[in-house]
Design an enzyme around this catalytic site. Structure first.
Site, PDB file in Angstrom:
ATOM      1  N   GLU A   2      12.600   2.472  13.742  1.00 36.86           N
ATOM      2  CA  GLU A   2      11.614   3.844  13.525  1.00 36.86           C
ATOM      3  C   GLU A   2      10.431   3.362  14.425  1.00 36.86           C
ATOM      4  OE1 GLU A   2      10.032   2.858   9.605  1.00 36.86           O
ATOM      5  OE2 GLU A   2       9.707   0.775   9.789  1.00 36.86           O
ATOM      6  N   LEU A  25      11.302   1.619   7.068  1.00 31.51           N
ATOM      7  CA  LEU A  25      10.550   2.031   5.851  1.00 31.51           C
ATOM      8  C   LEU A  25      11.295   3.211   5.206  1.00 31.51           C
ATOM      9  CD1 LEU A  25       8.014   1.401   3.738  1.00 31.51           C
ATOM     10  CD2 LEU A  25       6.900   3.364   4.806  1.00 31.51           C
ATOM     11  N   ARG A  79       8.208   4.090  -4.662  1.00 27.78           N
ATOM     12  CA  ARG A  79       8.281   3.356  -3.768  1.00 27.78           C
ATOM     13  C   ARG A  79       7.219   1.913  -3.793  1.00 27.78           C
ATOM     14  NH1 ARG A  79       7.456   5.679   2.245  1.00 27.78           N
ATOM     15  NH2 ARG A  79       5.132   5.791   1.664  1.00 27.78           N
ATOM     16  N   LYS A  84       6.370  -1.642   1.950  1.00 28.43           N
ATOM     17  CA  LYS A  84       5.176  -1.248   2.530  1.00 28.43           C
ATOM     18  C   LYS A  84       4.028  -2.362   2.566  1.00 28.43           C
ATOM     19  CE  LYS A  84       3.122   3.512   3.283  1.00 28.43           C
ATOM     20  NZ  LYS A  84       3.127   3.422   4.652  1.00 28.43           N
ATOM     21  N   ARG A  91      -7.623 -21.059  -1.373  1.00 31.03           N
ATOM     22  CA  ARG A  91      -6.459 -20.492  -0.130  1.00 31.03           C
ATOM     23  C   ARG A  91      -5.599 -21.528  -0.453  1.00 31.03           C
ATOM     24  NH1 ARG A  91      -4.526 -21.824   4.598  1.00 31.03           N
ATOM     25  NH2 ARG A  91      -3.532 -20.410   5.925  1.00 31.03           N
ATOM     26  N   TYR A 128       0.769  -1.161   0.218  1.00 28.06           N
ATOM     27  CA  TYR A 128      -0.063   0.127   0.016  1.00 28.06           C
ATOM     28  C   TYR A 128       0.642   1.301   0.025  1.00 28.06           C
ATOM     29  CZ  TYR A 128       0.742   0.827   5.060  1.00 28.06           C
ATOM     30  OH  TYR A 128       1.480   1.292   6.113  1.00 28.06           O
ATOM     31  N   HIS A 166      -0.858 -21.153   0.083  1.00 24.03           N
ATOM     32  CA  HIS A 166       0.416 -20.257   0.192  1.00 24.03           C
ATOM     33  C   HIS A 166       0.902 -19.770  -1.021  1.00 24.03           C
ATOM     34  CE1 HIS A 166      -0.566 -21.490   4.223  1.00 24.03           C
ATOM     35  NE2 HIS A 166       0.173 -20.560   4.988  1.00 24.03           N
TER      36      HIS A 166
HETATM   37  N1  PDD Z   1       2.867   5.053   7.566  1.00 22.28           N
HETATM   38  N2  PDD Z   1       7.522   3.730   8.665  1.00 22.28           N
HETATM   39  C1  PDD Z   1       6.403   2.937   8.877  1.00 22.28           C
HETATM   40  C2  PDD Z   1       6.388   1.796   9.508  1.00 22.28           C
HETATM   41  C3  PDD Z   1       5.305   3.576   8.363  1.00 22.28           C
HETATM   42  O1  PDD Z   1       4.086   2.830   8.546  1.00 22.28           O
HETATM   43  C4  PDD Z   1       5.281   4.997   7.728  1.00 22.28           C
HETATM   44  C5  PDD Z   1       4.119   5.833   7.122  1.00 22.28           C
HETATM   45  C6  PDD Z   1       6.515   5.678   7.620  1.00 22.28           C
HETATM   46  C7  PDD Z   1       6.903   7.071   7.009  1.00 22.28           C
HETATM   47  O2  PDD Z   1       6.656   7.111   5.791  1.00 22.28           O
HETATM   48  P1  PDD Z   1       6.186   8.124   4.874  1.00 22.28           P
HETATM   49  O3  PDD Z   1       6.755   9.444   5.312  1.00 22.28           O
HETATM   50  O4  PDD Z   1       6.166   7.818   3.346  1.00 22.28           O
HETATM   51  O5  PDD Z   1       4.614   8.512   5.146  1.00 22.28           O
HETATM   52  C8  PDD Z   1       7.751   5.006   8.169  1.00 22.28           C
HETATM   53  C9  PDD Z   1       1.468   5.344   6.674  1.00 22.28           C
HETATM   54  C10 PDD Z   1       1.355   7.004   7.002  1.00 22.28           C
HETATM   55  C11 PDD Z   1       0.689   4.801   7.414  1.00 22.28           C
HETATM   56  O6  PDD Z   1       0.744   3.511   7.389  1.00 22.28           O
HETATM   57  O7  PDD Z   1      -0.586   5.164   7.592  1.00 22.28           O
END
Ligand code: PDD
Length: 286
Positions: free
Chosen positions: A179, A203, A52, A147, A100, A33, A102
């Site tokens: 993070e 991320l 990304r 992501k 289903r 996403y 994997h």
């Molecule tokens: N999350 N690290 C993680 C684990 C994240 O889920 C996000 C963003 C970031 C920051 O990335 P960016 O600056 O590109 O938004 C770092 C989004 C906003 C979410 O899952 O809602």
């Protein structure tokens, strides 16, 4: 809440959007996403978000169902069909519906879903006083650069923070800062901005890049390197960044003040630069 959503080629009201219970996003969390902030009806850093997205799709070996030009057109249409000047576009691609198993299904069509709601950036109080965070062990997988919609560990970490009366969890793995549960984390020590490298454990935040660019522009010394836990815990300033939160100071960690317990001098420079930068970019796009 989104008024009009996009699902597999159609625009329709949110309450009419349906996906199969066999969708691999639902069954396995098999999808990726993006969350894209929209200011004055312009998607911010859209090319970077699409890059990304491509990297995430490549990592899970799912062919991109659309070209970048098609994504741009669709995203613009979703923004146009929803109310509000500032929005938050959410898009998701899963491996589609299949019986289903994997292993990857043969011939499944990816599910493409997009919605847009109001962009809720931090209020004045949060900007002026900062927010509280708690530390936690980063117990996620080793591909946090993807992501992925498989966010159960992130949900558990965020819920732990909320139950401790904080906004976010600051994560450590093997003695180093990674993070937050849904954001990147920065450290300031002795006037230098420290950022963990964009490797497989974090991320690669789009806001992270913006913050590093702005710090350089404002002549803030920057070091991108591994940050030992003790260094993060002894920070003069801690920040979090994300598309929704922009850049925000963390002023309490595990109940103790960070630095003097107030957003710091370096935060103020970069936060101000971020607000100006946003306005400039949108003025030029208009
Ligand atoms: N999350 N690290 C993680 C684990 C994240 O889920 C996000 C963003 C970031 C920051 O990335 P960016 O600056 O590109 O938004 C770092 C989004 C906003 C979410 O899952 O809602």
């Amino acid at each position: 809440m989104s008024d009009v959503v996009y699902l597999n080629g159609e625009f329709l009201p949110l309450d009419q959007a349906r996906v199969s219970v066999l969708d691999r996003g639902f069954i396995f969390g098999d999808g990726v996403y993006e969350v894209i902030p929209v200011y004055s009806r312009h998607a911010f850093r859209l090319a970077e978000h699409l890059k990304r997205l491509q990297r995430s799709l490549d990592a899970i070996r799912l062919a991109n169902p659309m070209t970048d030009a098609e994504w741009v057109q669709l995203i613009e249409e979703v923004i146009a069909r929803n109310p509000g000047e500032d929005q938050s576009v959410y898009l998701q691609v899963t491996r589609g519906a299949a019986s289903r198993d994997h292993a990857f299904p043969k011939g499944a069509r990816p599910t493409v879903f997009m919605m847009s709601g109001p962009l809720v950036t931090p209020g004045r109080e949060a900007v002026e006083n900062g927010v509280a965070a708690v530390s936690a062990i980063d117990n996620r997988w080793l591909r946090c650069d993807v992501k992925s919609v498989s966010l159960l560990p992130n949900c558990l970490l965020r819920q732990g923070a909320i139950e401790a009366g904080a906004e976010e969890a600051v994560l450590f793995r093997g003695g180093y800062l990674t993070e937050g549960s849904a954001c990147n984390i920065f450290v300031v020590r002795n006037g230098t901005l420290l950022a963990p490298p964009k490797d497989h454990l974090v991320l690669a935040g789009i806001t992270y890049d913006v913050v590093l660019e702005l710090a350089a522009r404002k002549n803030v010394p920057v070091e991108v390197r591994e940050i030992p836990e003790a260094e993060a815990r002894g920070a003069d300033e801690l920040w979090l960044t994300s598309s929704a939160k922009e850049v925000l100071a963390i002023t309490r960690l595990d109940g103790k003040p960070v630095g003097n317990g107030k957003p710091g001098a370096v935060f103020k420079i970069v936060h101000q630069a971020f607000q100006e930068f946003k306005r400039d970019v949108m003025r030029r796009a208009a």
